[in-house]
Design a protein around this motif. Structure first.
Motif, mmCIF file in Angstrom:
data_model
loop_
_atom_site.group_PDB
_atom_site.id
_atom_site.type_symbol
_atom_site.label_atom_id
_atom_site.label_comp_id
_atom_site.label_asym_id
_atom_site.label_seq_id
_atom_site.Cartn_x
_atom_site.Cartn_y
_atom_site.Cartn_z
ATOM 1 N N CYS A 62 0.861 -1.180 0.000
ATOM 2 C CA CYS A 62 0.000 0.000 0.000
ATOM 3 C C CYS A 62 0.898 1.231 0.000
ATOM 4 O O CYS A 62 1.877 1.307 0.749
ATOM 5 N N ARG A 63 0.570 2.193 -0.854
ATOM 6 C CA ARG A 63 1.434 3.371 -0.971
ATOM 7 C C ARG A 63 1.250 4.340 0.186
ATOM 8 O O ARG A 63 2.160 5.094 0.502
ATOM 9 N N ARG A 64 0.101 4.344 0.801
ATOM 10 C CA ARG A 64 -0.136 5.298 1.876
ATOM 11 C C ARG A 64 0.567 4.868 3.166
ATOM 12 O O ARG A 64 1.232 5.678 3.812
ATOM 13 N N CYS A 65 0.439 3.595 3.555
ATOM 14 C CA CYS A 65 1.040 3.137 4.811
ATOM 15 C C CYS A 65 2.356 2.397 4.589
ATOM 16 O O CYS A 65 2.951 1.893 5.536
ATOM 17 N N CYS A 82 -4.934 1.628 8.329
ATOM 18 C CA CYS A 82 -4.859 2.444 7.121
ATOM 19 C C CYS A 82 -6.214 2.396 6.425
ATOM 20 O O CYS A 82 -6.746 1.309 6.166
ATOM 21 N N PRO A 83 -6.804 3.561 6.112
ATOM 22 C CA PRO A 83 -8.124 3.537 5.468
ATOM 23 C C PRO A 83 -8.085 3.079 4.021
ATOM 24 O O PRO A 83 -9.072 2.571 3.503
ATOM 25 N N ARG A 84 -6.968 3.210 3.358
ATOM 26 C CA ARG A 84 -6.891 2.828 1.946
ATOM 27 C C ARG A 84 -6.869 1.312 1.786
ATOM 28 O O ARG A 84 -7.537 0.757 0.921
ATOM 29 N N CYS A 85 -6.080 0.620 2.592
ATOM 30 C CA CYS A 85 -5.960 -0.840 2.447
ATOM 31 C C CYS A 85 -6.711 -1.597 3.530
ATOM 32 O O CYS A 85 -6.627 -2.827 3.592
ATOM 33 N N ASP A 86 -7.438 -0.912 4.402
ATOM 34 C CA ASP A 86 -8.183 -1.506 5.520
ATOM 35 C C ASP A 86 -7.288 -2.326 6.442
ATOM 36 O O ASP A 86 -7.692 -3.350 6.983
ATOM 37 N N ARG A 91 -2.169 -3.749 -1.822
ATOM 38 C CA ARG A 91 -2.998 -3.152 -2.865
ATOM 39 C C ARG A 91 -2.883 -4.033 -4.100
ATOM 40 O O ARG A 91 -1.900 -4.747 -4.282
#
Length: 118
Positions: A62-65, A82-86, A91
């Protein structure tokens, strides 16, 4: 800068019209076509290799976390997912999205309800 008519006149006057210019142009075109074919082959091989790696390893970090799946609070001790990858840290890669789309389109064509005999 010279006008177009003057440029054409200067070119014709300096290079002549004995036909050797046509042979040089043809040779340059052949070399250019060979180079384009080589680059196209290299790009095709690179794309095929990338799609193969996406088939084998469909997930990336995941790029965000950055693959951890959680964030630390600004004050230090608390974590949140992380909200993007739960919280998984993974990803789906772009190439895997392409593969999934190709499979869905192919499957939709094979699962047609109209057989043509009715």
């Amino acid at each position: 800068m010279l006008p177009r008519a003057a440029t054409a006149t200067l070119t014709a006057a300096t290079h002549g019209s004995d036909g050797s210019d046509a042979a040089a142009t043809l040779t340059a075109t052949i070399h250019t076509a060979g180079q384009v074919a080589a680059v196209a082959l290299i790009v095709t091989i690179a794309v095929a290799f990338y799609l193969f790696t996406c088939l084998v390893w469909p997930f990336g970090k995941c790029r965000r976390c950055k693959g951890v799946g959680k964030f630390k609070s600004p004050f230090g001790k608390a974590f949140r997912h992380c909200p993007r990858c739960d919280g998984s840290g993974l990803r789906v890669r772009l190439g895997r999205h392409v593969i999934n789309h190709m499979r869905a389109v192919r499957g939709a064509g094979q699962n047609s309800t109209s057989k043509g005999d009715k």
